[in-house]
Write a protein that holds these residues in place. Structure first.
Motif, mmCIF file in Angstrom:
data_model
loop_
_atom_site.group_PDB
_atom_site.id
_atom_site.type_symbol
_atom_site.label_atom_id
_atom_site.label_comp_id
_atom_site.label_asym_id
_atom_site.label_seq_id
_atom_site.Cartn_x
_atom_site.Cartn_y
_atom_site.Cartn_z
ATOM 1 N N ASP A 166 29.091 47.726 30.698
ATOM 2 C CA ASP A 166 28.834 46.316 31.119
ATOM 3 C C ASP A 166 27.436 45.918 30.656
ATOM 4 O O ASP A 166 27.136 44.863 30.511
ATOM 5 C CB ASP A 166 29.128 46.287 32.784
ATOM 6 N N GLU A 208 33.532 47.520 31.442
ATOM 7 C CA GLU A 208 33.035 46.246 31.489
ATOM 8 C C GLU A 208 33.689 45.760 32.688
ATOM 9 O O GLU A 208 34.910 45.868 32.971
ATOM 10 C CB GLU A 208 33.321 45.556 30.218
ATOM 11 N N GLY A 209 32.833 45.066 33.402
ATOM 12 C CA GLY A 209 33.364 44.410 34.672
ATOM 13 C C GLY A 209 33.918 42.865 34.245
ATOM 14 O O GLY A 209 33.737 42.577 33.003
ATOM 15 N N GLU A 210 34.307 42.297 35.235
ATOM 16 C CA GLU A 210 34.764 40.634 34.937
ATOM 17 C C GLU A 210 34.094 39.896 36.047
ATOM 18 O O GLU A 210 33.787 40.443 36.979
ATOM 19 C CB GLU A 210 36.426 40.840 35.487
ATOM 20 N N TRP A 211 33.732 38.847 35.498
ATOM 21 C CA TRP A 211 33.131 37.821 36.476
ATOM 22 C C TRP A 211 34.288 36.983 36.967
ATOM 23 O O TRP A 211 35.050 36.525 36.215
ATOM 24 C CB TRP A 211 32.202 36.937 35.444
ATOM 25 N N ASP A 257 34.897 33.800 39.651
ATOM 26 C CA ASP A 257 34.468 32.903 40.406
ATOM 27 C C ASP A 257 34.381 32.940 42.038
ATOM 28 O O ASP A 257 35.523 32.966 42.542
ATOM 29 C CB ASP A 257 35.296 31.656 39.943
ATOM 30 N N GLY A 258 33.269 33.060 42.454
ATOM 31 C CA GLY A 258 33.331 33.096 43.822
ATOM 32 C C GLY A 258 32.960 34.442 44.465
ATOM 33 O O GLY A 258 32.016 35.083 44.173
#
Lengths: 231, 794, 411, 183
Positions: free
Chosen positions: A11, A225-228, A230-231
């Motif tokens: 990431d 790798e992470g994920e973005w 929302d919130g």
């Protein structure tokens, strides 16, 4: 006893390849030149591999730096007929150049393809010779070479620690790749030290190892790798 | 090896013996050299592989540098280095460095040289300059500078002032001037801004190549790590708006492909939603901005504000039509951008090298103003300067005054380039035509225009017109091959120089290079010293303007101011101690960044962030007064379509393209990637051998085509193709890349050298050979992305 | 019968040993030239390193391994099948052929000095060395009576035959000793020959490379070896028959039998190949699939299907319907070429598509590798041609014995 | 005839055995040799100046570190440069022996003394003097009588891997290849 390991956070990795160049500068790995590089003879103890998938505009690219995995059950050491390569007590898969006779079976049996062969004798331009690291042996033609977690650095740090009659503390010794990584994606340390950062990260939820199903038990961990969200 | 009969026999012999003898007997071990004890020491320096200016720790064994590392606390790189920094020793040890002063023997460009002594060389320059001055032609000295660092630029400017020539072109920001102009029009700021990476949560990047070749490479690379995993529990989002699927796009959380050149429109579309739905920073807008709402000027005339313009013209629907991005994506971006504060919009070459660059950047700056993320935690940082001691102004005699009163050769600051500080791209034409006057002597300092300026053939003919060219380059680059005299500078390991990173981490700081080796590797001298020596040789007021012995004295005088400020990382009782600590530590930096100094930093007539750019308006009105043209005519000459107040507000101007679509169906978008970003690394084999991340290409150039496009053209992966534009054509390898824009051809920048040492010469292609000059006349810079090309199989 | 009489009787066998006609030189000189060229090529490679080959990363084994497996297959199968014909002896060179492939070939004996028993390469080395020794002894023992004969027949070559004949006189005791020795060696050589090829296959099978890590590799390689071996024997025998006019000794029914054997192995080979690819295709992991498809439809499809045609599609109908001498010759040559390609398609695609799918590579043999391959083939032939000038290609005493048995109990 | 074959076989076996012995057990063969002929253990080296170790160490009470000044901190022990010699031998005041006068001449010319390196390990071996000094390994363990002789001498039977490994084993030091083999 130490058990060296490495965690590479994908990431954080930016694909800049500072690790690749730093490794070559530290370990006197000569560049191959255009023609040799085309044949795949360029040596990258810390290699950088990538893959592009998908089609416009849904393109994905994955890439990661790949050093020697320093497997706990290395497939490469078993097949060497002259015992030039072996796993040392600290878990580093060592390759002793003077013993190597160049059968290259370790190379073909490395599922990660991170062992490299000296197809020719390295021919340094005279000017560059001054800038070589004197701690690292100059390989001859016809021997295999590979990443060894910058053993010369580990060795030197251990000498220092020995002088002060103590153990190495976390982060005291790091290989050239981890040392230079601009986004601090590479962490190096002792997997036997319960307080080390590298152990903590290797137990992370995101941690995985390459080709884990082969049972090679690599000591290089990757963090997904992470994920973005929302919130 | 030649295959002679003898050798053949030897080989057969070797083959037979080979089975039986150990290696050692056949290849006698090389005799070990003189045995010297293993002595290791560490010194500090500052990297100069790119403008970032990272602090270096240099490990030397037996006095020879063998490894570079970062200085642990150095604010730019915090102990880390990028690949270019790591390969730095190949600059020092480059076998093709110029080793002593050279004088041209044969024809220009033939690379026939004779070795001369330094005294002789400096004498020649001094005599020539003296004569020029006595003839009253001091303005005919032209200095082209590139990578000046620290006080070197001031020193050169001082020399030019004392000597009496207005022709000093030394802008280090070449290629991204559009961004600077945007900042200038909205904030009155002349430097790049950097991002407060520790705080930012949402990053909207308009084509900024953050991870490849951005301004401050290291700050951004490090910052990316911070954005992602630097803060427990927070993982920032990065959105990349770019026509091509770049490395940054691949690491971004979202990639938004966009029509090239329409970034400004997207920014305004996002602004539209934010203004309409009102989640903007009303406090910041009301207290620190100007021209948001409609306003009345001193005459009481109503003027249009940003809000009205955007609401009227840039609804997501309209923007979607311009940019090719679906409406809902624009709204999604606007929503996220305004709700995940601190959020920042940044831009890169893609924005700053278009014919509408300045306006696009203004629009992007406006977005930042809307969410109030300027000079705040997690926002954009305005560069603070180190408290250097200023020098006494140079003494100018009558010749100097007369020379300085002449117009500049590039015509910067006048129409058609009203806001340009300098226009190097126009030089070939002007020099060739001898307009407004011929150039007699040219100094080249760390710049290589024959490589970096489009249409280099024109420049070549222009250079023929200059009787005397002096180059200070340590390497035999393209332009240096055209020089009459080469006074080689040392590499960045061999000189005294201060270095203020631009943009740096925001806070005031500087680094100091000091020679790593006792003596330079070869018979080279740092240009600062040479310049002082030349000034001394010229005598009179010029010599008096340079009261220093050498560069160290210059630096000591400037840095004394920092010492006196008694703040920052080094605090000592006396200056010598300070100096010693500085050399050991590699630099000085301030403790903390002072946020919220808007009033102090915004250098606009209103002292605020100006949506409505009064700087632009005043500047143009001034011109209209001087040249008796009305504003309308001036705007027309600048090729601006907007009329009235809109011209001074961020708005979208259609990017101009050169070439007919039916003849040249593709737009040429070149890009940079880490290893060969500026073409300066091309002489470093470690960088040449670094793989382009997406295609694993090394040592060469290639073009990227979308697979579908390639199919219609009948081009297969790896085919060799011609790329042709109106001005030139080049041949290279085609690579199919699904991330390429279907209507564009992408070429990486940095290869295609015709000189510059054995590793660089004759390798790959230079996209500059294809580019057609077109300008953003308002900003006065070259647009790199307005060339149309066609591609066909070779 | 005294030796002189026997010799006269089998003049046809001995004749080639005395005559060296134009044909002989026309064969030997080009072969020797090719061979010498390959020696030069090896010298070149030895001097500047293995980089003179086309190998690289990740293709670290290539042509030499293909040749090694192929020639070892041919020579060993020869030993298994042929007790009469001595073509196998030219294959003795192959263990040394392995040394060409070393990065530091001058240190090949380190395998013995620093042996590590875990390594399949050590087993390989051991087996080949054992096989080498045993087969040398075997063939030598078989030749001893003939050498005794030759010692008397060619007085000017006594310097060679006298020490080699070990003072053979042909007494009853000597005959019984040699009979016993042959009995033991005959039994011993078969498992050793099988083991050699098994171990060669294990060198591959024990690795983690996709498509190599297969359980049927050992029998598959043995079958492949015998298959190509028989084909080679047929070609050589046909050549000998033609050149040395041995029609009396090598009768069509010999060839018919050989053809039937070849047919059996065609089917066996096809069966193994099918099984190997079916299991991978049906259930293999992604890495294996990648290699498989590169062979079936991808980069190596052309070679793979040429191999299938040469090894099965052409020889199979020929061997069923047209088992004549030209038919046998055509199918045998097809098989030899096809089997070489088979070795190639086993070794190279696995390297090109390694387990870690991100790694890319390519391979194109260089002039050195081509020269060495040609040189190896030339050397193989040359050794045999020269051998046939020094020793009878057909065992005289065995023929004699056979005839005597026929005379004593005619059917 | 038979004899010839037998002797041939015996010759081959003996040479094979010798080859294996030479490579496999170098230290044992060599120690065996040197135990019979100990005189060959010591080789005197013709240095440009026949440095009298015993005089400097015992009579003048100089520490080894005085000249070999890196022994305590670095990999290499270091050979003295003329800066060190200069401390005493700037003039012939200290000593008028012929060898000392040679040093004076070097010092006056400002030329380094071209010392021959006597103990030369292969480049792939990392031998840190500092660690051995810190662990109180006496110099004579490796350097034999050198510090106690009037002439520089070299002990030839010591520079073998197995000898190092024996010593490491005895003292409980690591016998991992990477302990000494450079990477």
């Amino acid at each position: 006893m130490y058990r060296w390991g490495m965690v590479i956070d994908l990431d954080r990795c930016t694909g800049c390849q500072a690790c690749v160049v730093a490794c070559r500068q530290e370990n006197n790995v000569l560049f191959a030149g255009e023609d040799e590089a085309k044949l795949g003879r360029a040596k990258f103890w810390m290699n950088f591999i990538s893959e592009v998938k998908g089609s416009y505009p849904d393109v994905r690219m994955h890439f990661f730096p790949i050093p020697c995995m320093q497997c706990d059950h290395p497939p490469c050491t078993k097949v060497c007929p002259v015992e030039a390569t072996y796993k040392n007590p600290e878990g580093i898969v060592a390759h002793i150049y003077p013993r190597c006779i160049g059968v290259r079976m370790c190379i073909s049996n490395c599922p990660y393809t991170v062992r490299y062969f000296n197809w020719h004798a390295p021919s340094w331009p005279d000017e560059y010779k001054r800038g070589r690291n004197p701690d690292v042996y100059k390989r001859r033609k016809g021997v295999t070479e590979k990443c060894n977690f910058c053993i010369q650095r580990i060795r030197k740090a251990k000498w220092n620690a020995k002088r002060e009659k103590r153990k190495l503390h976390d982060g005291e010794v790091i290989p050239a790749c981890a040392q230079t990584c601009p986004s601090e994606a590479i962490t190096f340390g002792d997997l036997n030290d319960p307080k080390s950062r590298v152990l903590k990260l290797s137990k992370s939820r995101r941690a995985f190892r390459l080709l884990d199903d082969l049972g090679t038990e690599p000591k290089v961990y990757y963090l997904k790798e992470g994920e973005w969200d929302d919130g | 090896m030649k295959i002679s009969r003898r050798n053949l026999l030897k080989m057969i012999g070797a083959a037979t013996l080979g089975m039986a003898l150990p290696d050692e007997l056949l290849h006698a071990l090389p005799k070990e050299g003189e045995w010297i004890p293993y002595e290791e020491h560490w010194s500090s320096g500052v990297c100069l592989q790119c403008p970032s200016g990272c602090g270096l720790r240099i490990r030397s064994v037996n006095r020879w540098p063998v490894k570079l590392e970062g200085i642990k606390d150095y604010p730019v790189n915090k102990g880390r280095l990028c690949p270019k920094g790591q390969a730095g020793l190949q600059v020092l040890y480059d076998p093709d460095r110029i080793r002593y002063p050279l004088r041209r023997k044969g024809d220009r460009g033939k690379e026939e040289w004779e070795k001369i002594s330094w005294d002789e060389a400096i004498d020649q320059v001094t005599q020539r300059l003296n004569k020029l001055r006595q003839d009253g032609k001091s303005h005919q000295l032209l200095v082209l500078g590139g990578r000046y660092r620290g006080h070197m630029h001031d020193l050169m400017s001082r020399f030019m002032e004392a000597y009496g020539s207005p022709n000093h072109l030394g802008n280090p920001a070449r290629g991204s001037e559009g961004i600077l102009k945007g900042h200038l029009f909205t904030m009155g700021i002349k430097e790049f801004l950097s991002i407060h990476w520790e705080g930012v949560n949402y990053l909207l990047s308009f084509g900024a190549s953050l991870l490849e070749a951005s301004r401050s490479t290291m700050v951004n690379l490090r910052g990316y790590g911070l954005l992602r995993r630097g803060r427990p529990g927070i993982r920032g989002k990065l959105v990349q708006v770019e026509p091509r699927f770049s490395l940054t796009a691949s690491k971004a959380d979202q990639w938004i492909p966009i029509q090239p050149g329409t970034d400004g429109a997207l920014a305004l579309g996002i602004a539209h939603w934010i203004i309409k739905e009102k989640p903007y920073d009303q406090d910041f807008i009301s207290r620190h901005t100007f021209g948001f709402d409609d306003w009345k000027d001193s005459n009481g005339n109503p003027r249009m504000g940003f809000k009205n313009l955007v609401l009227k013209e840039y609804s997501p629907g309209q923007v979607s039509f311009l940019t090719g991005i679906p409406e809902e994506k624009i709204i999604q971006l606007a929503k996220e951008f305004s709700s995940h504060k601190p959020s920042v919009a940044i831009s890169g070459r893609g924005v700053g090298m278009q014919t509408n660059g300045a306006y696009s950047q203004m629009a992007i700056d406006s977005l930042n103003a809307l969410v109030g993320s300027i000079d705040r935690q997690g926002g954009l940082l305005l560069q603070r300067k180190a408290p250097f001691q200023t020098w006494l102004p140079p003494l100018k005699d009558s010749i100097a005054e007369k020379g300085l009163s002449r117009p500049r050769i590039d015509g910067a600051g006048k129409l058609p380039f009203p806001f340009a500080q300098e226009v190097p791209y126009i030089l070939p034409e002007r020099i060739a035509r001898g307009e407004p006057y011929p150039i007699d002597t040219l100094f080249l300092y760390y710049t290589n225009p024959l490589f970096s300026i489009p249409e280099s053939e024109k420049l070549k003919t222009a250079l023929e017109k200059i009787p005397f060219i002096v180059s200070f380059s340590p390497f035999m680059d393209e332009t240096t091959t055209f020089a009459d005299l080469v006074l080689p500078d040392g590499t960045y390991f061999e000189r005294w120089q201060d270095d203020t990173p631009e943009p740096g981490p925001g806070l005031s700081m500087f680094g100091l290079r000091s020679p790593v080796l006792e003596n330079p590797l070869y018979d080279v001298r740092e240009t600062g010293n040479v310049l002082i020596e030349i000034a001394k040789g010229l005598g009179g007021n010029v010599a008096k303007s340079f009261p220093w012995k050498d560069m160290t004295e210059v630096l000591r005088e400037s840095i004394r101011g920092v010492f006196k400020s008694k703040r920052g990382s080094i605090r000592t009782k006396d200056f010598d101690e300070f100096w010693k600590a500085l050399i050991e530590g590699g630099g000085w930096w301030d403790g903390a960044y002072p946020y919220g100094e808007w009033r102090k930093k915004f250098d606009t007539p209103s002292g605020r962030f100006e949506f409505y750019s009064q700087i632009m308006e005043h500047g143009l009105r001034q011109l209209s007064k001087d040249g008796s043209k009305n504003l309308e005519a001036i705007l027309k000459e600048l090729k601006i379509e907007a009329k009235g107040d809109k011209a001074f507000l961020p708005h979208f101007e259609k990017p101009r393209l050169i070439g007919e679509e039916k003849d040249y169906p593709f737009q040429l978008i070149h890009y940079k990637w880490m290893a060969t970003a500026e073409g300066r690394g091309a002489n470093q084999p470690y960088l040449q051998e670094t793989a382009a991340p997406h295609l694993q290409e090394r040592w060469n150039s290639w073009i990227e085509i979308h697979p579908d496009t390639a199919q219609t053209l009948g081009i297969k992966d790896g085919d060799s193709v011609w790329i042709e534009s109106k001005v030139g054509k080049v041949k290279t390898k085609a690579r199919l890349f699904p991330g390429a824009h279907p209507k564009c051809i992408h070429i990486p920048y940095g290869q295609g050298h015709r000189a510059y040492g054995r590793w660089a010469k004759g390798r790959g292609i230079n996209p500059n050979d294809l580019l057609v000059s077109d300008y953003d006349y308002l900003g006065g810079f070259l647009s790199h992305f307005s060339t149309r090309v066609k591609v066909y199989k070779a | 019968m005294d030796s002189e009489a026997i010799a006269r009787k089998h003049e046809k066998i001995l004749a080639p040993m005395t005559r060296a006609g134009r044909m002989f030189w026309a064969t030997v000189i080009p072969l020797a030239a090719i061979f010498l060229w390959s020696v030069f090529a090896f010298g070149w490679q030895y001097r500047s390193g293995l980089g003179e080959t086309g190998m690289g990363h990740p293709v670290s084994w290539a042509f030499y391994l293909v040749n090694f497996v192929f020639f070892i297959g041919i020579s060993h199968a020869g030993a298994l099948v042929s007790a009469v014909l001595r073509i196998t002896r030219a294959g003795w060179g192959t263990p040394f052929g392995r040394a060409f492939d070393l990065g530091r070939s001058s240190r090949f004996y380190w395998v013995a000095l620093h042996a590590q028993f875990k390594s399949p390469l050590l087993w390989d080395f051991t087996c080949i060395m054992t096989y080498f020794t045993v087969s040398v002894i075997f063939l030598y023992v078989l030749m001893v009576p003939d050498i005794g004969l030759l010692r008397e027949r060619f007085p000017n070559r006594r310097w060679l035959y006298r020490p080699l004949s070990l003072g053979w006189t042909g007494t009853e005791k000597e005959w019984s000793t040699i009979g016993k020795a042959i009995g033991i060696l005959c039994v011993a050589v078969i498992p050793i020959a099988v083991s050699v090829h098994t171990v060669v296959s294990w060198v591959f099978g024990m690795q983690t490379q996709p498509m190599w890590h297969s359980t049927i590799f050992a029998p598959y390689f043995v079958v492949g070896a015998i298959y190509s071996g028989i084909a080679a024997i047929i070609v050589v025998t046909l050549a000998l028959r033609k050149v040395y006019h041995l029609e009396d000794y090598l009768k069509p029914y010999h060839f018919n039998n050989m053809g039937l054997l070849l047919l059996t192995f065609t089917l066996l080979w096809a069966y193994f190949t099918f099984a190997e690819h079916l299991t991978v295709g049906y259930s293999g992991g992604s890495a294996e699939q990648a290699v498989l498809w590169s062979k079936l439809t991808g980069k190596y499809a052309l070679l793979f299907w040429i191999m299938a045609v040469l090894c099965f599609v052409i020889p199979f109908p020929i061997l069923i319907f047209w088992r004549t001498l030209p038919g046998l010759l055509i199918s045998s040559i097809c098989i030899i070429v096809g089997m070489w390609i088979e070795r190639y398609t086993i070794i190279i695609p696995s390297f090109i598509e390694p387990r870690l799918s991100y790694v890319r590579g390519d391979y194109m043999p260089s002039w050195v590798e081509w020269s060495m391959t040609a040189g190896l083939a030339a050397g193989f032939t040359l050794a045999f041609v020269i051998f046939s000038k020094l020793f009878p290609v057909i065992s005289i005493w065995e023929t004699e014995k056979e005839e005597r048995e026929k005379e004593s109990n005619p059917r | 005839m038979k004899k010839a074959i037998l002797s041939l076989i015996v010759l081959v076996i003996i040479s094979l055995f010798a080859l294996v012995a030479y490579h496999r057990f170098p230290v044992r063969t060599k120690t065996a040799f040197f135990s019979v002929f100990p005189i060959f253990t010591w080789v005197s080296i013709d240095q440009p100046v026949l440095f009298n170790h015993i005089l400097h160490t015992q009579n003048l009470n100089l520490n080894c570190n005085f000249c070999h000044r890196y022994a305590g901190q670095y990999r290499s022990a270091g050979l003295p440069n003329i800066e060190i010699c200069k401390a005493c031998h700037a003039t012939d005041a200290m000593s008028k022996r012929p060898e000392a006068l040679k040093v004076v001449r070097y010092v006056q010319k400002g030329k380094e003394i071209p010392w021959e390196k006597m103990y030369d390990l292969p480049k792939f071996v990392v031998f840190p003097h500092s660690i051995h000094v810190q662990n109180n390994i006496d110099c004579s363990v490796c350097h034999g009588l050198t510090p106690k002789k009037e002439r520089p001498v070299k002990m030839v039977d010591r520079n073998y891997m197995a000898w190092c490994m024996d010593c490491h084993q005895k003292r409980g030091a690591s016998n991992d290849c990477y302990a000494c083999h450079s990477s």
